[in-house]
Design an enzyme around this catalytic site. Structure first.
Site, PDB file in Angstrom:
ATOM      1  N   HIS A 267       0.872  -1.257   0.025  1.00  0.00           N
ATOM      2  CA  HIS A 267       0.012   0.260   0.288  1.00  0.00           C
ATOM      3  C   HIS A 267       0.901   1.426   0.056  1.00  0.00           C
ATOM      4  O   HIS A 267       0.922   2.041  -1.027  1.00  0.00           O
ATOM      5  CB  HIS A 267      -0.939   0.025   1.184  1.00  0.00           C
ATOM      6  CG  HIS A 267      -2.035  -1.132   1.257  1.00  0.00           C
ATOM      7  ND1 HIS A 267      -2.800  -1.609   0.184  1.00  0.00           N
ATOM      8  CD2 HIS A 267      -2.062  -2.049   2.188  1.00  0.00           C
ATOM      9  CE1 HIS A 267      -3.472  -2.472   0.499  1.00  0.00           C
ATOM     10  NE2 HIS A 267      -3.030  -2.768   1.737  1.00  0.00           N
ATOM     11  N   ASP A 318      -4.977  -7.972  -3.568  1.00  0.00           N
ATOM     12  CA  ASP A 318      -5.190  -7.746  -1.940  1.00  0.00           C
ATOM     13  C   ASP A 318      -6.594  -8.353  -1.513  1.00  0.00           C
ATOM     14  O   ASP A 318      -6.808  -9.242  -1.347  1.00  0.00           O
ATOM     15  CB  ASP A 318      -5.238  -6.307  -1.797  1.00  0.00           C
ATOM     16  CG  ASP A 318      -5.330  -5.890  -0.311  1.00  0.00           C
ATOM     17  OD1 ASP A 318      -5.238  -6.888   0.549  1.00  0.00           O
ATOM     18  OD2 ASP A 318      -5.335  -4.745   0.074  1.00  0.00           O
TER      19      ASP A 318
END
Length: 441
Positions: A267, A318
């Site tokens: 991220h 993810d």
């Protein structure tokens, strides 16, 4: 016996070439030449190396289409995720992960980085084999035709200074030393298996206090294995970290030996300039997950700045709101356009490298993601005559900006044919997903 495939077009290290013969011997590419197809199996369209999904939580797939209703943020989504986590057992996880990994294979993914923290029983007690959930993930990947980097996550606290509670209890080992004992047993179980890499993960700085980070980093160094960590996904997380430790998450990982070429920051959405420099100068990979980051309203990370400072960019699906690395790749560019009001931050070849060679390297497979002799024999062929790709040409731009996962029609993973004419060898993957998710709910 060697097999030869004739690629109508192929993306090679020096660009797209026409009429490429790829000879495969076992799991590896033996030879890449130009020529006529003769008796080789034809692969019409543009063939690219296998894609690497550098960040996956397989069980999150059960949340697709469920958590998008109503208002909320990352933290409300997390409570729904915990509800799914509480209901999984080893058999259920094997079935779900096998279907999820098969969906990935249909999308051209030949290697997955599974960020694994669902370790123990719902009450926190270890199973008879404390790594049975990890074994289920490895078995699922193998059955679906993927290589796997199982990134075993250390997860000790529920927040900064908070104990584990609720579904989190099954994530934790008590302390980092006990985590290391279990992780060592997991690594020993797969020693010598070329298609399995056992790596380590610091779930996040909020879940692993700084004094425990060196134990996880040492595991990575000792095994020359990948080390991944969720980093600065939320503004609130950063603020709490600075309040607790007077340092950002990146700074803490840096000070405790968790950054470097084998490491990946996942991220990295809300970074300071110092954070960007530390990640770049250390050569730490940064995994962008744009479809999840926008689904959870996380924000847009400084991908281009990180890349320019020296941090290789990789891609992950993810939470699996979408499993499509072409979409993830183009979103890196398109999201930067939204943030900057300018176009043209990335070349398509750079984004395709993030989805292939860079991603494989970050997962401990530096000899994958390229169509060259000696590399893993991963060939993904994208049709150029669908309603999405027709007229786009045989270029990296056609794959990154026009194609979707639905345009993948052939996947060869480690020399094994996994997808033919858009169908997985395991059969109807949609039915597999529906059955396993319904049973889980």
């Amino acid at each position: 016996m060697p097999l030869t495939y004739w690629c109508e077009h192929a993306w090679l290290p020096d660009g797209v070439a026409d009429g490429v013969l790829v000879e495969i011997d076992g799991e590896r590419i033996a030879r890449v030449t130009r020529g006529e197809p003769a008796g080789a199996e034809r692969l019409p369209g543009l063939t690219v190396p296998g894609l690497a999904n550098a960040h996956s939580h397989a069980f999150h797939r059960a949340l697709r289409g469920v958590t998008q209703t109503g208002r909320g943020d990352f933290w409300t989504w997390r409570e729904q995720m915990y509800g799914v986590a509480a209901r999984l057992d080893p058999d259920g996880y094997l079935a779900l992960a096998r279907a999820v990994y098969a969906e990935m294979a249909l999308a051209g993914i030949t290697c997955v980085g599974e960020f694994h923290y669902l370790h123990h029983g719902p009450d926190g007690r270890p199973y008879d084999d404390p790594n049975v959930m990890g074994h289920a993930l490895v078995e699922a990947a193998r059955e679906a035709g993927l290589r796997i980097a199982l990134l075993d996550a250390c997860y000790l606290t529920g927040g900064f200074g908070e104990p584990l509670s609720g579904a989190q209890i099954r994530f934790g080992d008590g302390d980092s030393e006990r985590w290391a004992v279990r992780a060592e047993a997991l690594a020993a179980a797969y020693e010598g298996r070329a298609d399995v890499e056992i790596g380590a993960a610091v779930h996040s700085v909020r879940a692993v206090p700084p004094e425990h980070v060196p134990v996880v980093a040492e595991f990575s160094h000792r095994h020359a294995a990948p080390l991944h960590a969720h980093v600065s996904e939320q503004v609130a997380e950063n603020a709490a970290c600075v309040e607790m430790y007077a340092a950002t998450p990146v700074r803490i990982l840096h000070e405790h030996g968790a950054l470097g070429p084998r490491s990946t920051a996942v991220h990295a959405t809300h970074l300071t300039e110092v954070d960007v420099e530390l990640l770049g100068r250390s050569g730490t990979h940064v995994c962008m997950c744009p479809t999840t980051e926008r689904d959870l309203a996380d924000g847009i990370g400084p991908a281009r700045s990180l890349f320019d400072r020296g941090a290789p960019i990789t891609l992950g699906s993810d939470s699996h709101a979408v499993i499509d690395l072409f979409e993830e790749a183009r979103a890196v560019e398109l999201d930067e356009r939204l943030a900057s009001h300018r176009r043209g931050h990335w070349r398509a070849a750079e984004l395709l490298t993030a989805a292939t060679a860079a991603g494989h390297t970050s997962l401990g497979f530096p000899d994958a993601g390229m169509l060259v002799p000696g590399a893993w024999a991963d060939l993904v062929t994208v049709r150029l005559d669908t309603v999405r790709t027709a007229g786009a040409g045989a270029t990296p731009e056609a794959v990154v900006y026009a194609a979707t996962a639905a345009d993948v029609h052939s996947v060869i993973s480690g020399g094994r044919r996994v997808v033919s004419d858009g169908r997985h060898v395991l059969g109807d993957v949609g039915a597999m997903l529906a059955e396993t998710i319904e049973r889980l709910r």
